[in-house]
Design a protein around this motif. Structure first.
Motif, PDB file in Angstrom:
ATOM      1  N   GLY A 154      23.796   0.048 -73.330  1.00  0.00           N
ATOM      2  CA  GLY A 154      22.505   0.746 -73.865  1.00  0.00           C
ATOM      3  C   GLY A 154      21.650   2.027 -73.495  1.00  0.00           C
ATOM      4  N   VAL A 155      21.074   3.086 -74.700  1.00  0.00           N
ATOM      5  CA  VAL A 155      20.210   3.382 -73.774  1.00  0.00           C
ATOM      6  C   VAL A 155      19.278   3.791 -72.486  1.00  0.00           C
ATOM      7  CG1 VAL A 155      18.003   5.227 -74.645  1.00  0.00           C
ATOM      8  CG2 VAL A 155      19.468   4.129 -76.215  1.00  0.00           C
ATOM      9  N   GLN A 156      18.960   2.927 -72.310  1.00  0.00           N
ATOM     10  CA  GLN A 156      17.547   2.262 -70.514  1.00  0.00           C
ATOM     11  C   GLN A 156      19.461   3.334 -69.971  1.00  0.00           C
ATOM     12  OE1 GLN A 156      14.999   2.961 -69.800  1.00  0.00           O
ATOM     13  NE2 GLN A 156      14.080   2.442 -71.715  1.00  0.00           N
ATOM     14  N   ALA A 157      20.257   2.390 -69.516  1.00  0.00           N
ATOM     15  CA  ALA A 157      21.645   2.880 -68.908  1.00  0.00           C
ATOM     16  C   ALA A 157      21.837   3.706 -68.910  1.00  0.00           C
ATOM     17  CB  ALA A 157      22.679   0.995 -69.251  1.00  0.00           C
ATOM     18  N   THR A 158      22.781   4.112 -70.486  1.00  0.00           N
ATOM     19  CA  THR A 158      23.391   5.210 -70.702  1.00  0.00           C
ATOM     20  C   THR A 158      22.776   7.062 -70.357  1.00  0.00           C
ATOM     21  OG1 THR A 158      24.274   4.611 -72.227  1.00  0.00           O
ATOM     22  CG2 THR A 158      24.486   7.048 -72.485  1.00  0.00           C
ATOM     23  N   ALA A 159      21.252   6.563 -70.436  1.00  0.00           N
ATOM     24  CA  ALA A 159      20.675   8.089 -69.614  1.00  0.00           C
ATOM     25  C   ALA A 159      20.470   7.814 -68.217  1.00  0.00           C
ATOM     26  CB  ALA A 159      18.612   7.750 -70.029  1.00  0.00           C
ATOM     27  N   ALA A 160      20.717   6.421 -67.940  1.00  0.00           N
ATOM     28  CA  ALA A 160      20.298   6.638 -65.932  1.00  0.00           C
ATOM     29  C   ALA A 160      21.552   6.792 -65.495  1.00  0.00           C
ATOM     30  CB  ALA A 160      20.250   5.221 -65.544  1.00  0.00           C
ATOM     31  N   ALA A 161      22.773   6.656 -66.489  1.00  0.00           N
ATOM     32  CA  ALA A 161      24.236   6.956 -66.405  1.00  0.00           C
ATOM     33  C   ALA A 161      24.099   8.389 -66.251  1.00  0.00           C
ATOM     34  CB  ALA A 161      25.290   6.455 -66.502  1.00  0.00           C
ATOM     35  N   VAL A 162      23.971   9.318 -66.513  1.00  0.00           N
ATOM     36  CA  VAL A 162      24.282  10.944 -67.004  1.00  0.00           C
ATOM     37  C   VAL A 162      23.029  11.389 -66.019  1.00  0.00           C
ATOM     38  CG1 VAL A 162      23.498  12.215 -68.642  1.00  0.00           C
ATOM     39  CG2 VAL A 162      24.458   9.995 -70.055  1.00  0.00           C
ATOM     40  N   ILE A 163      22.271  11.224 -66.365  1.00  0.00           N
ATOM     41  CA  ILE A 163      21.337  11.680 -65.407  1.00  0.00           C
ATOM     42  C   ILE A 163      21.697  11.763 -63.528  1.00  0.00           C
ATOM     43  CG2 ILE A 163      19.067  11.546 -64.280  1.00  0.00           C
ATOM     44  CD1 ILE A 163      17.793  11.339 -66.845  1.00  0.00           C
ATOM     45  N   VAL A 221      20.306  13.242 -76.087  1.00  0.00           N
ATOM     46  CA  VAL A 221      20.085  12.748 -77.538  1.00  0.00           C
ATOM     47  C   VAL A 221      21.527  11.969 -77.018  1.00  0.00           C
ATOM     48  CG1 VAL A 221      21.111  13.418 -79.951  1.00  0.00           C
ATOM     49  CG2 VAL A 221      19.550  15.188 -78.288  1.00  0.00           C
ATOM     50  N   GLN A 222      20.937  10.645 -78.343  1.00  0.00           N
ATOM     51  CA  GLN A 222      22.309   9.887 -78.470  1.00  0.00           C
ATOM     52  C   GLN A 222      22.610   9.202 -80.328  1.00  0.00           C
ATOM     53  OE1 GLN A 222      21.786   5.975 -76.668  1.00  0.00           O
ATOM     54  NE2 GLN A 222      24.541   6.547 -75.989  1.00  0.00           N
ATOM     55  N   ASP A 223      23.303   8.771 -80.724  1.00  0.00           N
ATOM     56  CA  ASP A 223      23.409   9.056 -82.219  1.00  0.00           C
ATOM     57  C   ASP A 223      22.568   9.559 -83.244  1.00  0.00           C
ATOM     58  OD1 ASP A 223      25.385   7.535 -81.748  1.00  0.00           O
ATOM     59  OD2 ASP A 223      24.150   5.455 -81.279  1.00  0.00           O
ATOM     60  N   GLU A 224      22.358  11.134 -83.495  1.00  0.00           N
ATOM     61  CA  GLU A 224      21.288  11.956 -83.289  1.00  0.00           C
ATOM     62  C   GLU A 224      19.438  11.742 -83.328  1.00  0.00           C
ATOM     63  OE1 GLU A 224      22.225  11.703 -87.628  1.00  0.00           O
ATOM     64  OE2 GLU A 224      24.083  13.150 -87.285  1.00  0.00           O
ATOM     65  N   GLN A 225      19.746  10.456 -82.127  1.00  0.00           N
ATOM     66  CA  GLN A 225      17.798  10.034 -81.683  1.00  0.00           C
ATOM     67  C   GLN A 225      17.336  10.970 -80.345  1.00  0.00           C
ATOM     68  OE1 GLN A 225      15.653   8.150 -84.179  1.00  0.00           O
ATOM     69  NE2 GLN A 225      17.471   8.755 -85.116  1.00  0.00           N
ATOM     70  N   ARG A 226      16.538  12.002 -80.844  1.00  0.00           N
ATOM     71  CA  ARG A 226      16.073  12.320 -79.401  1.00  0.00           C
ATOM     72  C   ARG A 226      15.608  11.189 -78.428  1.00  0.00           C
ATOM     73  NH1 ARG A 226      15.413  18.793 -79.381  1.00  0.00           N
ATOM     74  NH2 ARG A 226      16.711  19.137 -81.246  1.00  0.00           N
ATOM     75  N   ARG A 258      28.152   7.569 -75.445  1.00  0.00           N
ATOM     76  CA  ARG A 258      28.323   9.072 -75.608  1.00  0.00           C
ATOM     77  C   ARG A 258      26.958   9.291 -75.631  1.00  0.00           C
ATOM     78  NH1 ARG A 258      32.178  11.096 -80.529  1.00  0.00           N
ATOM     79  NH2 ARG A 258      34.610   9.905 -79.771  1.00  0.00           N
ATOM     80  N   MET A 259      26.657  11.244 -75.354  1.00  0.00           N
ATOM     81  CA  MET A 259      25.125  11.130 -74.732  1.00  0.00           C
ATOM     82  C   MET A 259      25.015  12.557 -73.897  1.00  0.00           C
ATOM     83  SD  MET A 259      21.859   9.314 -72.881  1.00  0.00           S
ATOM     84  CE  MET A 259      21.326   8.180 -73.902  1.00  0.00           C
ATOM     85  N   SER A 260      24.315  13.441 -75.002  1.00  0.00           N
ATOM     86  CA  SER A 260      24.333  14.952 -74.743  1.00  0.00           C
ATOM     87  C   SER A 260      22.629  15.098 -74.747  1.00  0.00           C
ATOM     88  CB  SER A 260      24.389  15.396 -75.861  1.00  0.00           C
ATOM     89  OG  SER A 260      23.269  14.973 -76.870  1.00  0.00           O
ATOM     90  N   LEU A 261      22.997  16.050 -72.886  1.00  0.00           N
ATOM     91  CA  LEU A 261      21.541  16.921 -72.199  1.00  0.00           C
ATOM     92  C   LEU A 261      21.822  18.037 -72.724  1.00  0.00           C
ATOM     93  CD1 LEU A 261      19.500  16.092 -69.785  1.00  0.00           C
ATOM     94  CD2 LEU A 261      21.321  16.279 -68.486  1.00  0.00           C
TER      95      LEU A 261
END
Length: 672
Positions: free
Chosen positions: A474-483, A518-523, A585-588
């Protein structure tokens, strides 16, 4: 017993054979290509001999060089592994002529079973059930079309000398037959040197169940139960398990005896697998299952470890003993089965892009907690998780060889226990540097069809809604992990210097920090708020919630919308996030770094992977429609058809058939 053997193969199987040989006190000789000069299997053996260039035809298929290497090093026998020369009767004969023992069946058995049409005729005489089909020598395309029409669609076109899912096409209707035949023949002659095919009825709701057989030079032959290999993509196996779910003792015995009859019909010696296609009226009606002979693989199979797990036997040891002239170690009545085992093939490929093969460097290669042949004997039935591979972290997966990276094998008292262990072990497998099917395998294992053993070769197509393009984290959990990992890394860099810490501390009020993800070309925009009460994070339109994290022994525990243990590996600005639930995968990104970007110009068609141009289906000036086939490429032993992304006119062909391409190379120009 032999004092020294040469292993005429590479990768995982070469390492696996070398390990058993070492345990038995047998010295080993490796052979290697240019691409494999520093490969794991080279170091696993006592000696190594260079045999040629990177492409298999320049090295691992150069059997005279391999025989010369065996004689020069004093090897007494040659183990061919699987693939390459393992089912080449000319090589088996050449070994004998050179005074070397071929650790496999007699050349006559390889020849008899290698030609699909002739083997079907042989099986018919032996009383082994056959699928309705055409197995004749007349290869006139019009006759083959007529035979397919007679049998009734759907039919399966199969390379007569084929194996491993290559040179095989399913055809649903008569008007598609000729195009499929041409493609099948082309792939067959490239892979096997013969374009002869056979036609068979395509069995509905089919299961792929195979029987492991073993013969010795005294005329004894036994079966070591069955393996279910129904979960397949592109006619190649993905998951294999033993025993086959739903198998009755009566059917097991019938199939086992039929397999032994098939082996005895060709005076078989050594390890072999008799493959059956099994028709079932319904998933929950084992008594309705009917089996038909499909083919015999005259070699050790990739999936042999599941048989080892349920029997507690080392099949490579059996191969060496039988090749030395010893009788089979056990009689049929002494072979026992215990528990359930499943093997998952970990491959370098992109399941979400039609399983396109992938190449690259194993920048991160973390294995599950498992036993391997380097450390122990996994034929011990007490081993719960086994991991067989022929690579190490930092190795490159090249386009020259098969896409399989490793095999993960689990064993449990029950199928349910084995499934749980498999999912856990896959979650612990972390690979960064190229696309793999690890997450796809987890989706399959968790799917309703596989979990409840509703098995057939169409399982992947049937469950595609839950297998492809999934985001289990999920986007929320992935973003939280990356940050959180970014903040943890900054704190580590700051060390004990409080003035270097980027923790947002201030004596009053709050401050904010903005992230572009950015995840799957979505910002996605995320806002981190530093306040007196601690950190709070808002991702996209989601609610701003407290963010906490702490380092644990097995990863970073992140608390945001939920508690989630995660590990993050960075490649540049791309974060690879691994969690027990799945990976993402998620890019910062720095927004300014992408200012002024423009869309790629239309009219380009590029190679999606390194490979060779097989053919073009169009010429300059042709008008084409979106989705129309334009070219065929070959990579990792498989053909891939490239289609037009939109309507247009072919302006220029930039390569010719036979040319090698790098990934991203432009094949042709198409007007927009």
């Amino acid at each position: 017993m032999f004092k020294k053997i040469l292993i005429a193969n590479r990768g995982e199987i070469a390492c696996r054979v070398a390990a058993t040989a070492r345990r038995m006190g047998v010295k080993t000789v490796a052979v290697y290509s240019d691409a494999d000069a520093s490969a794991k299997h080279v170091q696993a053996c006592d000696e190594a001999v260079h045999v040629g260039g990177s492409a298999p035809k320049d090295s691992y298929l150069q059997w005279q060089r391999i025989l010369d290497a065996a004689k020069a090093t004093g090897a007494e026998a040659v183990h061919p592994g699987y693939g390459f020369l393992s089912e080449n009767e000319a090589f088996a004969n050449a070994c004998a002529e050179a005074g070397l023992v071929f650790i496999g069946p007699p050349a006559s058995a390889i020849l008899a079973m290698g030609l699909k049409a002739e083997s079907k005729q042989l099986m018919e005489k032996a009383g082994v059930p056959l699928v309705p089909g055409y197995h004749g020598s007349n290869q006139d395309p019009a006759l083959l079309q007529a035979e397919a029409d007679r049998i009734g669609y759907p039919v399966l076109i199969k390379a007569s000398a084929g194996g491993g899912g290559k040179g095989m096409r399913a055809v649903d209707k008569s008007q598609d037959f000729m195009a499929a035949l041409e493609s099948c023949k082309r792939e067959a002659i490239n892979s096997f040197g013969s374009d002869a095919v056979l036609i068979e009825k395509y069995v509905q709701r089919p299961r792929h169940i195979e029987i492991q057989v073993f013969g010795d030079t005294q005329g004894n032959c036994v079966y070591l139960f069955e393996r279910d290999c129904s979960v397949q993509r592109r006619h190649q196996k993905v998951l294999e398990e033993a025993p086959a779910p739903g198998m009755t003792p009566e059917l097991r015995q019938q199939m086992g005896l039929a397999a032994v009859a098939a082996a005895k019909a060709v005076n078989y010696v050594g390890a072999g697998t008799v493959e059956f296609i099994v028709e079932q009226a319904a998933y929950d009606q084992p008594d309705s299952m009917r089996f038909y002979f499909m083919e015999m693989n005259t070699r050790l199979q990739v999936e042999h470890p599941v048989t080892e797990a349920i029997t507690g036997l080392d099949l490579v040891e059996w191969q060496l003993r039988v090749a030395c002239g010893e009788p089979l170690p056990l009689a049929q009545e002494d072979i026992r089965m215990q528990g359930h085992a499943i093997e998952a093939r970990i491959c370098a490929e992109n399941p979400d892009n039609n399983f396109l093969p992938a190449t690259g460097t194993l920048a991160v290669y973390r294995k599950p907690q498992a036993v391997s042949f380097e450390r122990a004997d996994p034929s011990d039935a007490s081993v719960a998780v086994r991991f067989d591979d022929g690579v190490r972290e930092g190795d490159t997966i090249s386009p020259f060889y098969d896409s399989m990276v490793a095999k993960l094998i689990v064993h449990g008292d029950t199928r349910e226990q084995a499934l749980a262990r498999l999912d856990t072990a896959l979650a612990q497998t972390q690979i960064v540097g190229l696309n793999t099917n690890v997450q796809f395998l987890r989706h399959v294992v968790r799917s309703d069809s596989f979990a409840t053993a509703k098995l057939d070769t169409a399982l992947i197509q049937r469950e595609e809604a839950v297998l492809f393009n999934q985001d289990p984290v999920g986007v929320q959990a992935t973003a939280a992990a990356v940050i959180a990992h970014t903040l943890a890394a900054e704190q580590t860099l700051a060390g004990e210097d409080p003035f270097s810490a980027r923790d947002g501390f201030q004596s009053h009020g709050t401050t904010q920090r903005h992230f572009t993800l950015v995840q799957d070309e979505q910002r996605v925009q995320a806002v981190l708020t530093y306040g007196r009460e601690g950190l709070a994070l808002g991702v996209g339109a989601g609610e701003t919630l407290p963010l906490q994290f702490s380092m644990q022994a097995d990863g970073l525990l992140v608390q945001h919308a939920e508690r989630l243990l995660s590990t993050v590996h960075w490649q540049g600005e791309v974060a690879h996030v691994f969690t027990p639930r799945g990976a993402a995968r998620m890019s910062l990104q720095d927004p300014l770094a992408h200012a002024g970007e423009v869309a790629e110009e239309g009219g380009r068609l590029t190679a999606p992977m390194p490979g060779k141009v097989v053919s073009f289906a169009v010429k300059v000036g042709d008008k084409v429609k979106a989705g129309q086939p334009l070219a065929v490429m070959e990579a990792m032993k498989m053909e891939h058809t490239l289609a037009a992304p939109h309507d247009g006119e072919v302006l220029e062909l930039l390569y010719a058939p036979g040319d090698q391409l790098a990934e991203g190379a432009e094949l042709l120009k198409l007007s927009s």
